[in-house]
Write an enzyme that holds these catalytic residues in place. Structure first.
Site, PDB file in Angstrom:
ATOM      1  N   ASP A   1      -5.085  16.066   7.344  1.00 41.71           N
ATOM      2  CA  ASP A   1      -4.249  16.891   6.456  1.00 41.71           C
ATOM      3  C   ASP A   1      -4.922  18.200   6.040  1.00 41.71           C
ATOM      4  O   ASP A   1      -4.196  19.725   5.897  1.00 41.71           O
ATOM      5  CB  ASP A   1      -4.166  16.020   4.784  1.00 41.71           C
ATOM      6  CG  ASP A   1      -5.277  15.799   4.655  1.00 41.71           C
ATOM      7  OD1 ASP A   1      -6.152  15.629   5.627  1.00 41.71           O
ATOM      8  OD2 ASP A   1      -5.631  14.146   3.702  1.00 41.71           O
TER       9      ASP A   1
ATOM     10  N   ASP B   1     -15.031  13.291  -1.403  1.00 38.14           N
ATOM     11  CA  ASP B   1     -14.398  11.995  -1.125  1.00 38.14           C
ATOM     12  C   ASP B   1     -15.312  10.557  -1.520  1.00 38.14           C
ATOM     13  O   ASP B   1     -14.940   9.502  -1.776  1.00 38.14           O
ATOM     14  CB  ASP B   1     -12.808  12.142  -0.296  1.00 38.14           C
ATOM     15  CG  ASP B   1     -11.560  12.875  -0.776  1.00 38.14           C
ATOM     16  OD1 ASP B   1     -11.698  12.911  -1.624  1.00 38.14           O
ATOM     17  OD2 ASP B   1     -11.214  13.294   0.349  1.00 38.14           O
TER      18      ASP B   1
END
Length: 888
Positions: A72, A482
């Site tokens: 992404d 993350d």
């Protein structure tokens, strides 16, 4: 991994192995030569292996072992079967086009396997200032050409796991289709991706948005056209495929079909409504179009789902859901057909977060299903698989869950699922953290367990917020989005675990005590719990601190040089300071909330801060700050600053914006006065490393624009002259979060990227050459030289090679020209880090200005892609001017 990873620079704007030469985006922009010297660097990743969302895996249907993965925010990759690794394909994307590191779709040409296409763009809202583009390659991603689009694409937008939105006609491969977001409709190219036009008669541009109330434009964007699927059985070679299906983000009108090669379109009659069709996969052998549905666009959300089968010959719809919709708490997305045994189909419950994702398999075209795991007696599970994460042990997250949860999990956000079209035993699927795969999938049906392992080496997809390289202990500590961050004791190996106790979802800042590097502090984001942690063993083990009232996020943190106190500027409240390890905190006065804080690396009671153009200094351990009278610093907060180890009050500041002050500043009096470096047009990071041999000042590193060129630069003379150390093949998009040299290894630099992990580079100039201007390369030198010629990749009709030219003489070169003759009639098609001419088999490669200076004992490298037929032998002789070079 639930969180959307958003580029740090965007917030300011809005308020592997890489040795050798990766591909170059052709004609991306014109740049004037930089008037600095150049050094030859070898670039690699500090290995983490994965770390981000892989929404798409694409196997070529014509050639075995040719596969691609899209990420992404971290570019695209090609599978290398011989090494079982991935090689990055978009490292040449530059600073100005950073959005093109986001890949919303990828298509591998089913007629000509050498061709591959990428739909690039990261955000469709204002966070990404540039439009999307279609990148096309005729050498499997070794080099690219770009077609600019008149709209944006969203590789990191909601719905990015649906697809593929980009597809090549399997009968007439000059025809491609692209499904666009934001109400831009369906687009088509008839010249192999060179030009594009909207299919104006396509009847539906989509209407689904994740959150209409979102004023940022992120969740309120129309997700648009989400997949294109050709029915190859309705065409013949050289003629456009007659029938194709298109998926639209519209719960009532999700699937359309054309039976006349796109001339007319109609809604597919009888289709289910109330859900979004994430994928449409066609089994032409049995005439079945399979569709995976979810009530949401993903990749995080989705509470209900269905699977359907459409009979292309009769128009009959069959609900083949393996679970009644009432019993789902997830949607379906991942979907694949076994091309060796087309009656076998598999699907994923992509949004099943607890207790795990689920994978379903049918060998009778969806009539019956089995699951990857089942309950025996709740909460106990029986798994059809075993998991081996020994190559990436951090995938357990250090968890110790209670049944029915297990560690490691099968994954989450499992929207990419593919069975190898040439090997029924091999399957790969993407998750929010890695690519998993198996090579004995057939055991599923035989009743024995199949083994799932990470198949992700070489694919590095972490977003890096901060870096530190202490003078002792581990060479690298990282703060990551993350997955928190890692302590690297060996850059070539995957660390056993991320930072734990606590596990921050994102670490925003970290620091160590300069004179006591065993003392380390980090701050970050967490749904519930403390936002600060400490270590007394150089980051090997951690314990949580105590938050002051009002903290909502990590912010920035600074450790005193002796480790006796800390200053913290968290989100949600003002700047605080503490002695010891943060059991109690006191408010700092004289400094505004949200200031960026750092420590002096010599005086343990001196700390610094910056906010909105003002520099602040504390000499009492962070209790009180005083604003410097200095003016002319950047007015915004897009800055990074650091104090130099070993010298009190020596501070460097980088940052700014194009509409105001922008560059690199230096203070030698603790921020009271500043000098702007005149030769640095723009700078965004600053870091320090081991001094060059004979130098009296530590080496500087920056991500900057100098001499009209954006790049990574090094100075060994306090910023008087600069050396560009990266090249156009190694740019990595946006590199503005952090940079640091290694205090123990001259020339080694660590670079933060937004989606390509931690890049580190080692210089060929081991002795410590400096900067200096780049004179005109005349006359061209001759003298002792050595050449290494290495073929790094080869495929039918094409190849990629790296050349390293070493100066083995006693004098520096101020320009070079290397000649050779190909033995097999090879021809160069694209070259980087050199210019070239070729007449017949004879080639001359010359420096390109910035890499003309090659010190004695140093070397320079360049690479190229080319074509070959018959044989692809290596040249046996090279000449530097009239001087023959040794071949190594």
């Amino acid at each position: 991994m639930r969180r959307t990873r958003i580029l740090t620079a965007v917030l300011a704007l809005a308020a592997g192995l890489l040795a050798g030469s990766p591909p170059v985006v052709a004609a991306e922009r014109a740049e004037k030569s930089v008037a600095v010297a150049a050094d030859t660097y070898t670039w690699k990743n500090a290995r983490i292996d994965g770390g981000g969302f892989v929404p798409g895996i694409v196997f070529n249907r014509k050639e075995r072992d040719l596969a691609y993965a899209r990420t992404d925010i971290g570019g695209a990759y090609r599978w290398v079967e011989s090494s079982q690794t991935w090689t990055p394909l978009l490292d040449s994307v530059g600073w100005d086009d950073w959005g093109h590191t986001g890949v919303v779709s990828l298509a591998s040409d089913p007629v000509d396997p050498n061709k591959v296409y990428v739909a690039a763009g990261t955000y469709t809202n204002s966070w990404d200032p540039g439009n999307g583009a279609i990148l096309r390659s005729s050498d499997r991603g070794a080099s690219w050409q770009k077609a600019h689009l008149p709209f944006k694409l969203g590789g990191n937008m909601p719905g990015r796991g649906m697809g593929e939105r980009l597809a090549v006609d399997p009968n007439r491969n000059s025809v491609l289709y692209l499904g666009a977001p934001s109400g831009k409709g369906l687009w088509r190219s008839t010249d192999a991706g060179v030009t594009w036009s909207q299919v104006t008669n396509f009847p539906n541009v989509g209407n689904y948005v994740a959150d209409p109330s979102d004023t940022s434009g992120y969740s309120s964007d129309n997700q648009g056209i989400v997949w294109v699927t050709f029915d190859e059985s309705t065409g013949t070679s050289g003629n456009a495929t007659r029938t194709l299906y298109v998926g639209v983000a519209d719960k009532d009108n999700a699937v359309y079909r054309s039976t006349d090669a796109g001339a007319t379109w109609s809604r597919l009659a009888g289709q289910p409504t109330g859900h979004l069709a994430h994928k449409g996969v066609l089994d032409t052998a049995n005439g079945h179009l399979y569709l995976s549905y979810s009530d949401k666009g993903g990749p995080y959300d989705g509470g209900k789902g269905q699977l359907w089968r459409y009979a292309t010959a009769t128009g009959t719809w069959t609900d083949i859901s393996p679970v009644a919709e009432a019993d789902t708490h997830y949607g379906f997305s991942g979907l694949t057909v076994d091309r060796q045994d087309p009656g076998t189909v598999m699907a994923t419950a992509y949004s099943s977060w607890w207790p795990d994702t689920q994978i379903f398999r049918s060998t009778d075209s969806g009539a019956t299903w089995t699951r990857a795991w089942d309950y025996t007696s709740y909460p106990n599970r029986a798994n059809r698989y075993t998991m081996d994460v020994s190559s990436s042990p951090w995938l357990t997250w250090g968890a110790n869950p209670s049944p029915p949860e297990q560690t490691p999990k099968l994954g989450w956000m499992t929207e990419a699922l593919e069975i190898d079209p040439f090997d029924s035993n091999r399957m790969m699927y993407g998750t929010g953290a890695t690519i998993y795969g198996t090579e004995n999938l057939g055991n599923w049906d035989s009743g024995s367990q199949f083994t799932i392992r990470p198949m992700v080496r070489g694919l590095e997809e972490t977003a890096v917020n901060d870096l530190a390289s202490p003078p002792s202990g581990a060479p690298l500590l990282s703060a990551l989005g993350d997955i928190g961050g890692f302590r690297h004791t060996d850059l070539t190996k995957v660390p056993s675990m991320m930072f734990t106790q606590p596990n921050f979802t994102t670490t925003t800042s970290l620091d160590f005590a300069e004179s006591n590097p065993n003392t380390v502090v980090r701050v970050g984001n967490l749904d519930s719990g403390p936002h600060i942690a400490f270590s007394t063993d150089n980051g090997a083990n951690w314990f949580a601190g105590t938050d002051p009232s009002g903290v909502s996020g990590g912010g920035t943190v600074a450790a005193a040089s002796d480790g006796g106190r800390f200053v913290w500027s968290p989100e949600g409240t003002g700047v605080r300071y503490t002695t010891g390890f943060g059991t109690t905190w006191s408010a700092s006065s004289g400094i505004p909330s949200g200031a960026i804080v750092e420590s002096d690396r010599v005086d343990p009671r001196t700390f610094y801060g910056f906010k909105s153009g003002k520099f602040y200094v504390s000499t009492d351990g962070g209790a009180t700050f005083t604003a410097s009278n200095a003016t002319g610093l950047p007015s915004g907060d897009s800055i990074r600053f650091k104090a130099l180890p070993g010298v009190k009050g020596d501070v460097w500041l980088a940052g700014g914006a194009t509409d105001g002050a922008y560059g690199l500043w230096h203070s030698t009096d603790g921020g009271a006065t500043w000098t702007k470096l005149s030769g640095v047009e723009q700078a965004d990071t600053i870091g320090f490393g081991k001094a060059a041999t004979g130098a009296s000042y530590q080496t500087l590193y920056t991500s900057a624009k100098i001499g009209g060129v954006r790049g990574i630069f090094r100075s060994t003379d306090k910023g008087a002259t600069w050396t560009r150390i990266n090249d156009d093949a190694h740019r990595w998009g946006w590199t503005g979060a952090a940079i640091t040299g290694d205090p123990r290894v001259y020339g080694r630099v660590y670079i933060a990227t937004n989606g390509r992990g931690v890049i580190y580079g080692d210089s060929s100039d081991t002795g410590g050459g400096g900067g200096g201007t780049d004179p005109d390369p005349e006359p061209e030198p001759t003298g002792p030289c050595a050449v290494t010629y290495k073929i790094t990749n080869e495929w039918s009709g094409g190849f990629q090679a790296d050349v390293r030219l070493s100066n083995t003489g006693a004098s520096a070169w101020t320009g070079w020209s290397l000649g050779w003759t190909f033995p097999g009639g090879q021809r160069i098609s694209q070259i980087w880090n050199a210019a070239h001419t070729q007449t017949g088999s004879a080639v001359t490669a010359r420096n390109i200005g910035w890499n003309g200076t090659v010190a004695a004992g140093a070397s320079v490298g360049f690479g190229f892609t080319g074509s070959w037929s018959g044989t692809n032998g290596k040249p046996t002789a090279f000449k530097l001017g009239d001087q023959s070079c040794a071949v190594t």
